[in-house]
Motif scaffolding. Structure first.
Motif, PDB file in Angstrom:
ATOM      1  N   VAL A 100      39.283 -82.162  34.068  1.00 17.60           N
ATOM      2  CA  VAL A 100      40.756 -83.049  33.511  1.00 17.60           C
ATOM      3  C   VAL A 100      40.629 -83.754  35.041  1.00 17.60           C
ATOM      4  O   VAL A 100      41.632 -84.321  35.569  1.00 17.60           O
ATOM      5  CB  VAL A 100      41.447 -81.828  34.124  1.00 17.60           C
ATOM      6  CG1 VAL A 100      42.999 -82.801  34.642  1.00 17.60           C
ATOM      7  CG2 VAL A 100      41.833 -80.827  32.428  1.00 17.60           C
ATOM      8  N   SER A 101      40.238 -82.997  36.761  1.00 21.63           N
ATOM      9  CA  SER A 101      40.279 -83.979  37.484  1.00 21.63           C
ATOM     10  C   SER A 101      39.551 -84.815  37.924  1.00 21.63           C
ATOM     11  O   SER A 101      39.792 -86.210  38.163  1.00 21.63           O
ATOM     12  CB  SER A 101      39.889 -82.214  38.651  1.00 21.63           C
ATOM     13  OG  SER A 101      39.048 -82.545  38.661  1.00 21.63           O
ATOM     14  N   VAL A 104      40.282 -87.650  35.299  1.00 24.82           N
ATOM     15  CA  VAL A 104      41.347 -87.939  35.523  1.00 24.82           C
ATOM     16  C   VAL A 104      41.433 -89.048  36.547  1.00 24.82           C
ATOM     17  O   VAL A 104      42.219 -90.173  36.492  1.00 24.82           O
ATOM     18  CB  VAL A 104      42.868 -86.852  36.171  1.00 24.82           C
ATOM     19  CG1 VAL A 104      43.997 -87.385  36.909  1.00 24.82           C
ATOM     20  CG2 VAL A 104      43.682 -86.142  34.898  1.00 24.82           C
ATOM     21  N   CYS A 108      42.138 -92.936  36.113  1.00 18.79           N
ATOM     22  CA  CYS A 108      43.593 -93.394  37.804  1.00 18.79           C
ATOM     23  C   CYS A 108      42.752 -94.934  38.008  1.00 18.79           C
ATOM     24  O   CYS A 108      43.575 -95.727  38.947  1.00 18.79           O
ATOM     25  CB  CYS A 108      43.767 -92.477  38.649  1.00 18.79           C
ATOM     26  SG  CYS A 108      44.619 -91.559  37.408  1.00 18.79           S
ATOM     27  N   GLN A 181      46.320 -82.766  28.962  1.00 20.11           N
ATOM     28  CA  GLN A 181      46.497 -82.591  31.180  1.00 20.11           C
ATOM     29  C   GLN A 181      45.940 -83.695  31.568  1.00 20.11           C
ATOM     30  O   GLN A 181      46.973 -84.438  32.676  1.00 20.11           O
ATOM     31  CB  GLN A 181      45.725 -81.031  31.416  1.00 20.11           C
ATOM     32  CG  GLN A 181      46.143 -80.313  31.189  1.00 20.11           C
ATOM     33  CD  GLN A 181      45.552 -78.748  32.036  1.00 20.11           C
ATOM     34  OE1 GLN A 181      44.477 -79.207  32.549  1.00 20.11           O
ATOM     35  NE2 GLN A 181      46.120 -77.602  31.686  1.00 20.11           N
ATOM     36  N   ILE A 182      44.781 -84.646  30.726  1.00 22.28           N
ATOM     37  CA  ILE A 182      44.739 -86.112  31.525  1.00 22.28           C
ATOM     38  C   ILE A 182      46.184 -87.108  31.672  1.00 22.28           C
ATOM     39  O   ILE A 182      46.624 -87.342  32.968  1.00 22.28           O
ATOM     40  CB  ILE A 182      43.811 -86.185  30.809  1.00 22.28           C
ATOM     41  CG1 ILE A 182      42.715 -85.267  30.744  1.00 22.28           C
ATOM     42  CG2 ILE A 182      43.557 -88.070  30.840  1.00 22.28           C
ATOM     43  CD1 ILE A 182      41.195 -85.950  30.401  1.00 22.28           C
ATOM     44  N   PHE A 186      47.910 -87.013  35.422  1.00 19.07           N
ATOM     45  CA  PHE A 186      47.530 -88.359  35.910  1.00 19.07           C
ATOM     46  C   PHE A 186      48.561 -89.019  37.091  1.00 19.07           C
ATOM     47  O   PHE A 186      47.962 -89.549  37.989  1.00 19.07           O
ATOM     48  CB  PHE A 186      47.072 -89.201  35.081  1.00 19.07           C
ATOM     49  CG  PHE A 186      47.831 -90.201  34.357  1.00 19.07           C
ATOM     50  CD1 PHE A 186      48.703 -91.924  34.962  1.00 19.07           C
ATOM     51  CD2 PHE A 186      48.309 -90.526  33.404  1.00 19.07           C
ATOM     52  CE1 PHE A 186      49.347 -92.503  34.915  1.00 19.07           C
ATOM     53  CE2 PHE A 186      49.346 -91.035  32.781  1.00 19.07           C
ATOM     54  CZ  PHE A 186      49.829 -92.066  32.933  1.00 19.07           C
ATOM     55  N   ILE A 238      44.544 -82.628  41.807  1.00 16.58           N
ATOM     56  CA  ILE A 238      44.907 -82.128  40.019  1.00 16.58           C
ATOM     57  C   ILE A 238      44.258 -81.064  39.737  1.00 16.58           C
ATOM     58  O   ILE A 238      44.509 -80.380  38.435  1.00 16.58           O
ATOM     59  CB  ILE A 238      44.063 -83.295  39.640  1.00 16.58           C
ATOM     60  CG1 ILE A 238      45.108 -85.089  39.633  1.00 16.58           C
ATOM     61  CG2 ILE A 238      43.795 -83.010  38.035  1.00 16.58           C
ATOM     62  CD1 ILE A 238      46.343 -84.568  38.845  1.00 16.58           C
ATOM     63  N   SER A 242      46.458 -78.771  37.146  1.00 19.91           N
ATOM     64  CA  SER A 242      45.390 -78.256  35.866  1.00 19.91           C
ATOM     65  C   SER A 242      45.364 -76.522  35.441  1.00 19.91           C
ATOM     66  O   SER A 242      45.303 -75.876  34.715  1.00 19.91           O
ATOM     67  CB  SER A 242      44.537 -78.898  35.919  1.00 19.91           C
ATOM     68  OG  SER A 242      43.178 -78.441  34.622  1.00 19.91           O
TER      69      SER A 242
END
Length: 574
Positions: A100-101, A104, A108, A181-182, A186, A238, A242
């Motif tokens: 996820v991190s 993201v 971004c 989660q994304i 974000f 993040i 998460s």
């Protein structure tokens, strides 16, 4: 004799009402933060509850605790490292947070560059939409994805009408959790990255272009490397968010997918397995603390500064292809969480909705139901939030004073610990610590209010501390010289001057408490069930329409408070 009296007098003069308040603050953090975490740490070795407070008043509890501590071992940690359910849960959670991190940050990067370095159109509109995901409780965002991408979701219906087979993806899976989660986390990374792009020195980019480098080469080798500290810090943030998220996996995780927050919740709520719950709690705190430390190390341990003297005017990229492309990309990204929230809103008015693009009819009955049946839950949320807010204001104001005026570094450190403690971990620690006399608070609204306050107090402390730094000491010294005690000077002089910081922090605390999920679900007593718990329970019971109506009510309250906070702080990054 006279020297002894002098010493006693000086001691009494030092130990005034303000010193008493400082000790009360220290005792508060010891009882409701340090002691619960230490107790859970002990339980991870004994495998059975160790009630330290109970040992002080009950000889039987003291004897039992001594026996359990004498049998303490690393057995449960060895089982964790040997493999099995807990080990898989830890690995799955780490992989989820890492994925996820990373995604993201990639998502971004173009948006942050568009906000900071281009004349991208619709900046203000997109900035407003980028705040929406932050204020939506994660289990509500998960419900929105179910309405869209579930087996009978409207996106699934549209996909099948275009010739697709089955669903776009299985929303009840790791993929579903990652996507929720994304698109709802974000913004936590976006705004720090925007700030990082704005702070780098544009003269280096101009020098690169003057030497003949093309725009894309300058962007790749100058602009983005200068923003690396902000990017890494955002990625670590993040990861922590998460890893600690409870709302998304508790709704979307299938039976075969083990995640550490879900396992910890099941162990304590379903089986009262103290050994398992404590081990998972300790692991959650250690992992969260490690990545929080990494984030601080990245931001403080290196010097990437490039600004010197008066900064040059930032020349924004006005290339039509670049700005239009970034605007379209940003619009697509912010559209997904917006559609999820709108889907929840539409379902709150639907008579029935399934396997169709739109509901078959509309009604206000679901809102009538929640106002008739759940008025007490609405009031519970407000009362609990106000209670947590008052406690936060009192403690945070005192902490800010002691840190700024008396350089209480250790108190500053202790008050920051809740930032690294996941909600589920704190809830398990509280249940284990306060289930017997002399502080038998488990299952009460009092302990829930304290948990809320502890969880969100760092936000209030940061807000009040900034205001406290701007107040000159000579103002309160003048009050003391006129005969007021130090405590009276704080209440009558410093306190009113701190109102702007207190007000801004208060709204932030109130907003986060209203939408709090993990602590609420684990600790809220039935007679004090707030709105977030009602939504969660209705979702589990399949009462999706009333759950959606209550969810929209939460979002409206949070939006209103967020709007007030933005007006008070007047903070804008676009």
């Amino acid at each position: 004799m006279s020297k002894r009296k002098l010493k006693e007098g000086s001691f009494l003069s030092r130990f005034d009402s303000l010193s008493g308040m400082k000790w009360l603050v220290i005792v508060f953090f010891f009882l409701f933060l340090i002691l619960p975490l230490f107790s859970v740490f002990l339980v991870s070795f004994t495998g059975q509850p160790v009630n330290i407070l109970g040992s002080l008043v009950n000889p039987d509890i003291l004897k039992t605790n001594i026996e359990r501590l004498s049998n303490a071992s690393f057995e449960h940690y060895e089982k964790l490292l040997a493999g099995g359910t807990y080990y898989n849960a830890l690995i799955n959670s780490l992989m989820l947070s890492l994925g996820v991190s990373t995604l993201v940050i990639l998502l971004c990067l173009p948006i942050a560059y568009g906000f900071a370095r281009t004349t991208m159109p619709l900046k203000k509109f997109y900035a407003a939409l980028c705040t929406l995901p932050i204020i939506v409780p994660t289990f509500i965002s998960a419900a929105g994805f179910i309405i869209m991408f579930g087996r009978t979701g409207w996106v699934t219906t549209l996909y099948q009408s275009l010739g697709g087979d089955g669903t776009v993806f299985n929303v009840y899976s790791m993929t579903g959790i990652v996507l929720v989660q994304i698109f709802f986390f974000f913004p936590f990374a976006l705004w720090p990255m925007v700030a990082a792009f704005k702070l780098s020195d544009v003269s280096l980019e101009e020098a690169s272009q003057n030497l003949g480098a093309k725009n894309w080469i300058t962007m790749a080798f100058i602009t983005f490397p200068l923003a690396i500290p902000g990017i890494i810090s955002s990625a670590l943030l993040i990861f922590t968010v998460s890893f600690s998220d409870f709302g998304t996996p508790i709704i979307l995780a299938p039976d075969g997918l083990n995640l550490i927050v879900v396992e910890a919740y099941r162990e304590i709520s379903g089986f009262f397995n103290w050994a398992g719950a404590s081990i998972l709690t300790v692991v959650m705190v250690i992992v969260a603390a490690f990545f929080f430390w990494l984030q601080r190390l990245v931001t403080k341990g290196k010097n990437y500064g490039t600004l010197s003297g008066k900064p040059k005017q930032l020349k924004l990229n006005d290339n039509k292809w670049v700005t239009t492309g970034l605007a379209i990309y940003t619009g697509i990204i912010v559209l997904i969480p917006l559609l999820a929230v709108l889907s929840v809103g539409l379902q709150s008015f639907a008579t029935t909705w399934g396997a169709d693009l739109l509901p078959r009819g509309f009604t206000l009955d679901h809102y009538k139901t929640i106002f008739n049946r759940s008025t007490s839950n609405i009031m519970n949320s407000i009362i609990l939030a106000i209670g947590a807010l008052l406690l936060s204001v009192i403690v945070s104001t005192l902490v800010s004073y002691f840190v700024v005026r008396q350089n209480a570094v250790k108190l500053d450190f202790v008050s920051s610990i809740p930032l690294i403690v996941p909600g589920i971990a704190l809830g398990i620690a509280y249940i284990q610590t306060f289930n017997t006399a002399p502080l038998q608070l488990t299952g009460t609204a009092t302990l829930l209010i304290i948990a809320y306050a502890i969880r969100r107090m760092p936000y209030m402390i940061r807000s009040t501390m900034g205001t406290m730094m701007s107040i000159k000491p000579d103002i309160e010294e003048a009050s003391v010289n006129l005969g007021a005690s130090k405590l009276m000077a704080i209440l009558t002089v410093v306190g009113p001057l701190m109102l702007p910081g207190i007000a801004a922090g208060s709204i932030l605390v109130f907003v986060t408490v209203i939408k709090e999920t993990s602590v609420t679900i684990l600790m809220a007593p039935s007679d004090w069930a707030p709105m977030s718990l009602v939504v969660f329970q209705n979702l589990l019971r399949g009462e999706v329409y009333t759950a959606s109506a209550m969810a929209i009510l939460i979002i409206v309250i949070v939006l209103l408070l967020q709007y007030i906070a933005s007006k008070m702080t007047k903070n804008s990054l676009y």
